[in-house]
Write an enzyme that holds these catalytic residues in place. Structure first.
Site, PDB file in Angstrom:
ATOM      1  N   SER A  53       0.328  -1.133  -0.116  1.00 40.73           N
ATOM      2  CA  SER A  53      -0.222  -0.244   0.162  1.00 40.73           C
ATOM      3  C   SER A  53       0.823   1.440  -0.203  1.00 40.73           C
ATOM      4  O   SER A  53       0.345   2.151  -0.698  1.00 40.73           O
ATOM      5  CB  SER A  53      -1.434  -0.288   0.888  1.00 40.73           C
ATOM      6  OG  SER A  53      -0.315  -0.259   2.419  1.00 40.73           O
ATOM      7  N   GLU A  73      -5.154  -5.705 -25.258  1.00 45.81           N
ATOM      8  CA  GLU A  73      -4.820  -6.421 -23.643  1.00 45.81           C
ATOM      9  C   GLU A  73      -4.210  -4.708 -23.277  1.00 45.81           C
ATOM     10  O   GLU A  73      -4.312  -5.298 -21.797  1.00 45.81           O
ATOM     11  CB  GLU A  73      -2.984  -6.237 -24.669  1.00 45.81           C
ATOM     12  CG  GLU A  73      -3.295  -7.648 -25.576  1.00 45.81           C
ATOM     13  CD  GLU A  73      -1.823  -8.536 -25.592  1.00 45.81           C
ATOM     14  OE1 GLU A  73      -1.107  -7.494 -24.668  1.00 45.81           O
ATOM     15  OE2 GLU A  73      -2.157  -9.033 -26.877  1.00 45.81           O
ATOM     16  N   HIS A  75      -6.591  -2.705 -21.837  1.00 40.78           N
ATOM     17  CA  HIS A  75      -7.332  -2.756 -20.786  1.00 40.78           C
ATOM     18  C   HIS A  75      -7.524  -3.410 -19.412  1.00 40.78           C
ATOM     19  O   HIS A  75      -8.584  -3.330 -19.151  1.00 40.78           O
ATOM     20  CB  HIS A  75      -8.729  -2.120 -21.546  1.00 40.78           C
ATOM     21  CG  HIS A  75      -8.399  -0.935 -22.488  1.00 40.78           C
ATOM     22  ND1 HIS A  75      -9.126  -0.438 -23.314  1.00 40.78           N
ATOM     23  CD2 HIS A  75      -7.392   0.069 -21.913  1.00 40.78           C
ATOM     24  CE1 HIS A  75      -8.260   0.417 -23.682  1.00 40.78           C
ATOM     25  NE2 HIS A  75      -7.927   1.368 -23.371  1.00 40.78           N
ATOM     26  N   SER A  87     -12.258   8.771 -29.060  1.00 44.94           N
ATOM     27  CA  SER A  87     -13.854   7.761 -29.611  1.00 44.94           C
ATOM     28  C   SER A  87     -13.318   7.946 -30.796  1.00 44.94           C
ATOM     29  O   SER A  87     -13.931   8.898 -31.841  1.00 44.94           O
ATOM     30  CB  SER A  87     -14.969   8.164 -29.193  1.00 44.94           C
ATOM     31  OG  SER A  87     -15.738   7.421 -29.354  1.00 44.94           O
ATOM     32  N   ARG A 184       3.973  -7.353 -18.760  1.00 46.29           N
ATOM     33  CA  ARG A 184       4.238  -6.815 -19.934  1.00 46.29           C
ATOM     34  C   ARG A 184       5.641  -6.548 -20.691  1.00 46.29           C
ATOM     35  O   ARG A 184       5.573  -6.201 -21.646  1.00 46.29           O
ATOM     36  CB  ARG A 184       3.294  -6.048 -19.735  1.00 46.29           C
ATOM     37  CG  ARG A 184       1.842  -6.168 -19.915  1.00 46.29           C
ATOM     38  CD  ARG A 184       1.152  -7.423 -21.095  1.00 46.29           C
ATOM     39  NE  ARG A 184      -0.463  -7.036 -20.154  1.00 46.29           N
ATOM     40  CZ  ARG A 184      -1.477  -8.274 -21.134  1.00 46.29           C
ATOM     41  NH1 ARG A 184      -0.241  -8.694 -22.007  1.00 46.29           N
ATOM     42  NH2 ARG A 184      -2.198  -8.069 -20.810  1.00 46.29           N
TER      43      ARG A 184
END
Length: 230
Positions: A53, A73, A75, A87, A184
């Site tokens: 944390s 990938e 997201h 968009s 990744r």
């Protein structure tokens, strides 16, 4: 692939005052004016023993341009991430498409979990470039034809391929970024092996390069402890 760090509140000091509040209370705020290097051992301890944390009290916002298949990938990473993407419903999409260069290994060998990629032949590279370019050209011409005929952008965009470039803002903290990098990127110091698609790895490498400058002690501890997010 391009990655730009557009805004941040992220330093190694953020880890220290967050961690020390458990024992020092309000006196932990004194860490704000101290050299974090003197507490390098604490950062390493937190990373090693996975006290995660304290690594969440920071923020980085990146502006990323990459093909749609990379974002799909990307997201999948939801905890500790916020996204806003360009968009195709609200603007006409530009004809910018991804074609691999000669550095992209084209041939997959082996089975899932054990496979590797090797260099393609010049003939394969030529085929990939020519085929993608032809496909992109036809799909974008169809897109433009539908728009010119008055078809809504949100309908016409369905003809466009996942090799189309898009752009987005992605905001995360160091803990969520470390989890992303652990999955990744393929790295010699990684305790757990990962087999990322090269294109998303390219984005991850650029993000890591920016993060390293902001939180060098945290980044060092991340590598030292096997690149596993705390």
């Amino acid at each position: 692939m391009t990655v730009e760090l557009v805004k941040h509140t992220a330093t190694d000091t953020d880890v220290l005052w967050a961690a020390r509040v458990s024992t020092a209370g309000e006196q932990s705020l004194e860490e704000l004016d101290k050299d974090p290097a003197r507490s390098k051992g604490l950062i390493n301890y937190l990373m090693r023993d996975r006290h995660g944390s304290p690594f969440e009290h920071n923020s980085m916002t990146f502006f990323i341009s990459a093909p749609l298949f990379v974002f799909r990938e990307f997201h999948r990473h939801r905890v500790g991430w916020s996204y806003n993407e360009e968009s195709g419903r609200y603007r006409q999409l530009e004809p910018v498409f991804y074609i691999p260069d000669a550095a992209r290994k084209l041939v997959q060998q082996g089975r899932p979990g054990k496979y590797e990629f090797v260099e393609g032949t010049p003939e394969q590279l030529e085929l990939v470039g020519r085929s993608m370019a032809d496909s992109y050209r036809r799909s974008y011409e169809a897109y433009q034809e539908m728009l010119a005929a008055g078809v809504a952008r949100e309908v016409a965009r369905a003809t466009l391929p996942v090799g189309l470039y898009s752009s987005m803002y992605a905001t995360c903290n160091a803990r969520s970024l470390m989890h992303f990098l652990g999955l990744r990127t393929k790295h010699e110091q990684a305790k757990v092996p990962s087999f990322p698609q090269r294109e998303i790895e390219m984005v991850a490498e650029l993000m890591e390069e920016q993060w390293t400058k902001l939180m060098p002690l945290t980044h060092e501890a991340f590598n030292t402890n096997g690149r596993v997010a705390p």
